[in-house]
Scaffold this motif. Structure first.
Motif, mmCIF file in Angstrom:
data_model
loop_
_atom_site.group_PDB
_atom_site.id
_atom_site.type_symbol
_atom_site.label_atom_id
_atom_site.label_comp_id
_atom_site.label_asym_id
_atom_site.label_seq_id
_atom_site.Cartn_x
_atom_site.Cartn_y
_atom_site.Cartn_z
ATOM 1 N N ASP A 197 0.796 -1.229 0.000
ATOM 2 C CA ASP A 197 0.000 0.000 0.000
ATOM 3 C C ASP A 197 0.826 1.274 0.000
ATOM 4 O O ASP A 197 0.312 2.348 0.284
ATOM 5 N N ASP A 198 2.121 1.161 -0.333
ATOM 6 C CA ASP A 198 2.962 2.350 -0.413
ATOM 7 C C ASP A 198 3.079 2.803 -1.864
ATOM 8 O O ASP A 198 2.533 2.176 -2.775
ATOM 9 N N VAL A 199 3.800 3.886 -2.074
ATOM 10 C CA VAL A 199 4.095 4.361 -3.426
ATOM 11 C C VAL A 199 5.586 4.639 -3.500
ATOM 12 O O VAL A 199 6.117 5.364 -2.662
ATOM 13 N N TYR A 227 20.789 -2.104 1.431
ATOM 14 C CA TYR A 227 20.414 -0.692 1.368
ATOM 15 C C TYR A 227 19.060 -0.530 2.053
ATOM 16 O O TYR A 227 18.164 -1.382 1.938
ATOM 17 N N CYS A 228 18.890 0.561 2.807
ATOM 18 C CA CYS A 228 17.587 0.946 3.317
ATOM 19 C C CYS A 228 17.539 2.472 3.365
ATOM 20 O O CYS A 228 18.576 3.134 3.279
ATOM 21 N N SER A 229 16.357 3.035 3.507
ATOM 22 C CA SER A 229 16.242 4.487 3.454
ATOM 23 C C SER A 229 15.201 5.002 4.428
ATOM 24 O O SER A 229 14.379 4.251 4.970
ATOM 25 N N SER A 230 15.234 6.321 4.625
ATOM 26 C CA SER A 230 14.124 6.996 5.298
ATOM 27 C C SER A 230 12.879 6.874 4.431
ATOM 28 O O SER A 230 12.947 6.544 3.242
ATOM 29 N N THR A 231 11.734 7.144 5.029
ATOM 30 C CA THR A 231 10.482 7.150 4.274
ATOM 31 C C THR A 231 9.779 8.487 4.476
ATOM 32 O O THR A 231 9.942 9.134 5.509
ATOM 33 N N ASP A 233 -0.495 10.156 4.874
ATOM 34 C CA ASP A 233 -1.767 9.614 5.332
ATOM 35 C C ASP A 233 -2.386 8.761 4.225
ATOM 36 O O ASP A 233 -1.758 8.499 3.189
ATOM 37 N N GLN A 234 -3.615 8.329 4.424
ATOM 38 C CA GLN A 234 -4.235 7.418 3.461
ATOM 39 C C GLN A 234 -4.427 8.054 2.092
ATOM 40 O O GLN A 234 -4.531 7.346 1.083
ATOM 41 N N ASP A 235 -4.434 9.392 2.050
ATOM 42 C CA ASP A 235 -4.601 10.099 0.782
ATOM 43 C C ASP A 235 -3.285 10.638 0.231
ATOM 44 O O ASP A 235 -3.278 11.508 -0.648
ATOM 45 N N LEU A 236 -2.164 10.135 0.773
ATOM 46 C CA LEU A 236 -0.805 10.493 0.342
ATOM 47 C C LEU A 236 -0.410 11.922 0.678
ATOM 48 O O LEU A 236 0.488 12.497 0.044
ATOM 49 N N ASN A 237 -1.040 12.521 1.678
ATOM 50 C CA ASN A 237 -0.608 13.824 2.169
ATOM 51 C C ASN A 237 0.568 13.622 3.118
ATOM 52 O O ASN A 237 0.542 12.747 3.983
ATOM 53 N N ASN A 238 1.604 14.450 2.963
ATOM 54 C CA ASN A 238 2.822 14.294 3.757
ATOM 55 C C ASN A 238 2.559 14.473 5.246
ATOM 56 O O ASN A 238 1.834 15.376 5.664
ATOM 57 N N LEU A 239 3.172 13.600 6.046
ATOM 58 C CA LEU A 239 3.141 13.720 7.499
ATOM 59 C C LEU A 239 4.516 14.114 8.019
ATOM 60 O O LEU A 239 4.735 15.240 8.417
ATOM 61 N N SER A 240 5.458 13.199 7.994
ATOM 62 C CA SER A 240 6.815 13.489 8.459
ATOM 63 C C SER A 240 7.765 12.480 7.851
ATOM 64 O O SER A 240 7.342 11.476 7.264
ATOM 65 N N VAL A 241 9.061 12.734 7.982
ATOM 66 C CA VAL A 241 10.085 11.816 7.493
ATOM 67 C C VAL A 241 10.509 10.908 8.645
ATOM 68 O O VAL A 241 10.803 11.378 9.748
ATOM 69 N N TRP A 242 10.524 9.610 8.374
ATOM 70 C CA TRP A 242 10.893 8.622 9.391
ATOM 71 C C TRP A 242 11.428 7.366 8.727
ATOM 72 O O TRP A 242 10.907 6.972 7.683
ATOM 73 N N ILE A 271 10.318 6.338 -0.568
ATOM 74 C CA ILE A 271 8.960 5.827 -0.734
ATOM 75 C C ILE A 271 7.994 6.707 0.038
ATOM 76 O O ILE A 271 8.369 7.370 1.005
ATOM 77 N N LEU A 272 6.751 6.697 -0.413
ATOM 78 C CA LEU A 272 5.653 7.287 0.343
ATOM 79 C C LEU A 272 5.063 6.147 1.168
ATOM 80 O O LEU A 272 4.491 5.199 0.625
ATOM 81 N N TYR A 273 5.238 6.245 2.488
ATOM 82 C CA TYR A 273 4.934 5.158 3.426
ATOM 83 C C TYR A 273 3.587 5.435 4.062
ATOM 84 O O TYR A 273 3.475 6.243 4.974
ATOM 85 N N ARG A 274 2.558 4.775 3.535
ATOM 86 C CA ARG A 274 1.195 5.091 3.928
ATOM 87 C C ARG A 274 0.905 4.625 5.352
ATOM 88 O O ARG A 274 1.150 3.484 5.707
ATOM 89 N N GLN A 275 0.385 5.550 6.163
ATOM 90 C CA GLN A 275 0.042 5.256 7.555
ATOM 91 C C GLN A 275 -1.467 5.153 7.697
ATOM 92 O O GLN A 275 -2.209 6.024 7.253
#
Length: 311
Positions: A96-98, A122-126, A130-139, A209-213
């Protein structure tokens, strides 16, 4: 020049709502030859029908496996077993991510910079959304301490859906998956633990990635006071389940005792054995243990739950 061949391993379960956005972001990855192996973990919604459509429309790129319900850990390890070791790199994917279009090419570039003939990850921050792909924070943010076995034994700072492995890491983890998965906290924690013990972990602080919460899994607490942060962390660590860290450490030691260095073996054994000592000895050990979490608060909570024999 041939593009690097990257195999994306995607596990799905009742994910029809967001699967289109995820799949489209995988199929437009830049500068890599993408192959996608999907294992559905017993979905009861329209996920299987949707994925069959993708497999039919992209027969040269997508392989779909309809499996029985194993749970997330079992499903991802089964995906590894079902994936032939014939690719240049191997990536894990949630449903469910992008992904940003250059996620894989950036990961490959960073992995190629390492000339070490060892397991690499390799790994990265995300970018949490939210469910509509609005930015929350970097984590998560860039870890301040080394990404070593001494961190991975007690904390995971590598989000599974950002992980990309080189062939050595993939084949070695794939070839030594424990028969009993119950002590394993999560597949990504196990892989981070393995690579940090025997190879090198590369952390990219650029969110790829956009990490959907969803409701109930939102991470954060940045606006909490110090006391609330302490309470929420303690509750979260205790909710992992008593002895889960120690159970996983015990299985890791048993699985790889012939590969771990003498120092690594001694340190893991002491971590496990000191739990059976008096509370005074546990306090002494906890105050100077070599295992650590990245923030001071999390490290204090680690010491506390160790003393309470809740690891």
């Amino acid at each position: 020049m041939n593009k690097p061949k990257v195999c994306i391993m995607l596990s799905t379960y009742n994910g029809v709502k967001y699967i289109d956005e995820q799949m489209e972001s995988l199929l437009v990855q830049h500068e890599v030859d993408v192959q996608i192996i999907i294992r559905d973990d017993g979905s009861s919604d329209g996920t299987v029908r949707k994925l069959n459509e993708y497999a039919k429309s992209h027969p040269d790129q997508i392989r779909f496996i309809k499996g029985e319900n194993l749970g997330v850990i079992g499903s991802f390890f089964e995906l590894m077993c079902q994936t032939e070791p014939v690719y240049d790199y191997y990536a894990f994917c949630d449903q469910d991510d992008v992904w940003k279009p250059d996620k894989l090419s950036r990961a490959v570039t960073k992995l190629q910079l390492s000339q070490l003939n060892v397991p690499l990850m390799y790994c990265s921050s995300t970018q949490m959304v939210d469910q509509d792909l609005n930015n929350l924070s970097v984590w998560p943010t860039l870890p301040p301490k080394p990404l070593s076995m001494y961190n991975a034994m007690v904390e995971n700072c590598c989000v599974g859906c950002t992980m990309v492995l080189n062939p050595i890491a993939f084949e070695q983890v794939r070839g030594s998956i424990p028969s009993d998965l119950n002590p394993i906290i999560m597949h990504d924690r196990w892989i981070y633990l393995y690579v940090s013990a025997f190879g090198e972990v590369i952390f990219d602080e650029e969110p790829m990635i956009l990490y959907r919460q969803h409701q109930g899994n939102v991470l954060g607490g940045s606006n909490e006071g110090w006391l609330m942060k302490w309470k929420s962390r303690l509750k979260r660590f205790l909710s992992e389940g008593s002895f889960r860290l120690s159970r996983q450490a015990s299985v890791f030691l048993e699985t790889y005792k012939d590969q771990l260095s003498a120092q690594q073996q001694r340190d893991i054994r002491r971590f496990l054995n000191q739990l059976d000592n008096s509370w005074i000895k546990r306090i002494r050990y906890a105050s100077k243990m070599p295992f650590y979490r990245h923030t001071s608060l999390d490290n204090l909570v680690l010491k506390l739950i160790y003393i309470l024999k809740k690891v």
